[in-house]
Design an enzyme around this catalytic site. Structure first.
Site, PDB file in Angstrom:
ATOM      1  N   GLY A 140       5.327  52.249  95.919  1.00  8.72           N
ATOM      2  CA  GLY A 140       6.026  53.826  96.329  1.00  8.72           C
ATOM      3  C   GLY A 140       5.035  54.507  97.017  1.00  8.72           C
ATOM      4  CB  CYS A 141       4.387  58.121  96.639  1.00  7.11           C
ATOM      5  SG  CYS A 141       6.238  58.776  96.822  1.00  7.11           S
ATOM      6  CB  ALA A 142       0.337  54.840  94.994  1.00  5.84           C
ATOM      7  N   GLY A 143       1.477  53.547  97.687  1.00  7.56           N
ATOM      8  CA  GLY A 143       1.121  52.281  98.913  1.00  7.56           C
ATOM      9  C   GLY A 143       0.211  52.520  99.874  1.00  7.56           C
ATOM     10  CG  LEU A 330      -0.863  61.382  92.032  1.00  4.77           C
ATOM     11  CD1 LEU A 330      -0.200  62.873  91.640  1.00  4.77           C
ATOM     12  CD2 LEU A 330      -1.821  60.758  91.267  1.00  4.77           C
TER      13      LEU A 330
END
Length: 343
Positions: A140-143, A330
């Site tokens: 997700g956003c941490a990728g 995060l």
């Protein structure tokens, strides 16, 4: 002889064809609900820090009946175009040809293809047939930050050829809008589509130094997806800004200390913005207003994994960094991802 450290040679970005303003989104939501939004919800959606975004399809597409095969078709067509555009821009900036790339790390959580998208791009873009493709899913956003760390590690293991990282998300086609509940409206008001490509290798550019991630137990309900009938249902806690202060900040302090660094010594950080309140919490932590992070959120929304790489592109466009730079993101897990670039 020791190999040279991986360096970030260039960043290229791409957006889909359909811009939409936040004002339009609020009007569309009210129309879909058949009435004005509750004042508190309207305030929340209007205060995301976003003015406009880009999405894969025209607005009316998202409120028509859709199937998983239809989403897969849109992902394949739109993602292929964006992959080529962002990658071409990054390769040209770096002065590298597709045939010179040894490995492609591909980050995406909003669509899947088998064979993977980079595998399909081998012949289309002129990559060598022996190019290694490494798809990463589920971050997700941490990728974006995690993918950059993985790509740098792969280059350290095989430094004879540059490595390409491509982070691509089509958040707009991922969610199920049939229920139009509060979480779905938050997803509509926050998430967007985008693609970023990074060339990693020897030569000019900041050194891609150290990376780390931290997963906190019993936080699965902080961020993620549940599988719906025709799309994903958003799982997103409103307590993430407080979590930045109480949990992420100590972990990031420990990571920097392990690198012999202190946040007061860093240049402007490149952070995945999440939303307006998350940026405020991150800015309080690093002691900087995070100007470029806010600009990307304002102009492009939360594109999930590639967003931090869009921020990084803007910062590096101003000139070479003179001090170490912190990267943060995060994501679901709940995971905090951290990295350091050095001059």
């Amino acid at each position: 002889m020791m190999s040279l450290p991986p360096r970030l040679r260039a960043v290229g970005t791409a957006l889909p064809a359909h811009p939409i303003t936040q004002k339009q989104v609020l009007e569309i939501l009210a129309q879909a609900k058949g009435k004005n939004l509750p004042p508190r919800l309207a305030d929340i959606l209007a205060n995301t820090g976003i003015m406009q975004r880009h999405i894969a399809m025209p607005p009316e597409y998202y409120f028509s009946e859709r199937s998983w095969p239809d989403r897969a078709r849109v992902y394949q067509e739109t993602a292929s175009q964006m992959f080529q555009t962002a990658t071409t821009r990054a390769l040209e900036k770096a002065g590298v040809t597709a045939a010179e790339i040894g490995q492609i790390v591909f980050v995406s959580t909003t669509g899947t293809m088998t064979p993977s998208l980079p595998s399909r791009m081998i012949a289309t873009m002129g990559f060598a047939p022996d190019t290694r493709c490494v798809p990463l899913f589920g971050y997700g956003c941490a990728g974006g930050v995690i993918g950059l760390g993985v790509a740098a590690d792969l280059y350290r293991a095989s430094p004879d050829k540059p490595v390409l990282l491509v982070s691509l998300e089509l958040c707009s086609i991922a969610y199920d809008h049939s229920r139009m509940d509060k979480k779905d409206m938050v997803a509509l008001a926050l998430f967007a589509d985008g693609c970023a490509a990074v060339v990693i290798g020897d030569g000019a550019g900041p050194e891609i130094s150290a990376f780390a991630s931290h997963i906190w137990p019993d936080t699965l309900d902080m961020m993620g997806w549940e599988i719906g009938d025709t799309g994903f249902d958003l799982v997103l806690s409103r307590n993430i800004p407080q979590f930045v202060n109480s949990h992420f900040a100590p972990s990031c302090d420990a990571f920097l200390a392990g690198q012999g660094l202190d946040k007061s010594e860093m240049s402007e950080s490149a952070c995945h913005p999440g939303g307006g309140r998350v940026v405020d919490a991150l800015a309080d932590y690093v002691g900087d207003d995070l100007t470029e992070t806010r600009v990307i959120l304002r102009d492009h929304g939360n594109m999930s994994s590639p967003t931090v790489l869009f921020v990084l592109e803007r910062i590096l466009a101003k000139g070479p960094i003179s001090r170490p730079m912190l990267l943060t993101a995060l994501g679901p897990g709940f995971v905090g991802a951290m990295g350091v670039l050095r001059p």
